[in-house]
Design an enzyme around this catalytic site. Sequence first.
Site: not given
Length: 148
Positions: A30, A93-95
């Site tokens: 988001i 988490h991987l961006h």
Amino acid sequence: MATLFTKIIDGDIPGRFVWADDVCVAFATIAPISEGHVLVVPRAEVVELTQASDDLLAHLTGVAKRIGAAQQAAWSAPRAALLVAGFEVPHLHLHVLPAWGEAELSFANARTDVPAAELDAAAERLRTALRDAGHGAHVPAALGSPAL
């Protein structure tokens, strides 16, 4: 207590899913740094990078590679970027995001004002690129569902 990402994966909080398999999901952030920015998140609640097994990391980066290639195709980006920080949510988490230069790869550039319709459109554009690349089996049937 379940993490924010587990709540998204479980459907308790809405998400814009572009990938789902038995190990991980990917959904739009988001607060994107660039259009098409997604998070690759294991279904298991692993707190951060160094606590993940080598097999899990291999799977997550393989998924990130496929998503990055689709982002490059969808946005004509010269690179796909991969960032791992994990301070904002204690769930690995991987961006993964399309990128045009290193200077823009900063969380200071994340936008929190992107309208929902634009986030939806970017996620759908990426879902289409993933299907076009032959990964349709891992693209959830509905944008808001992590189920296949």
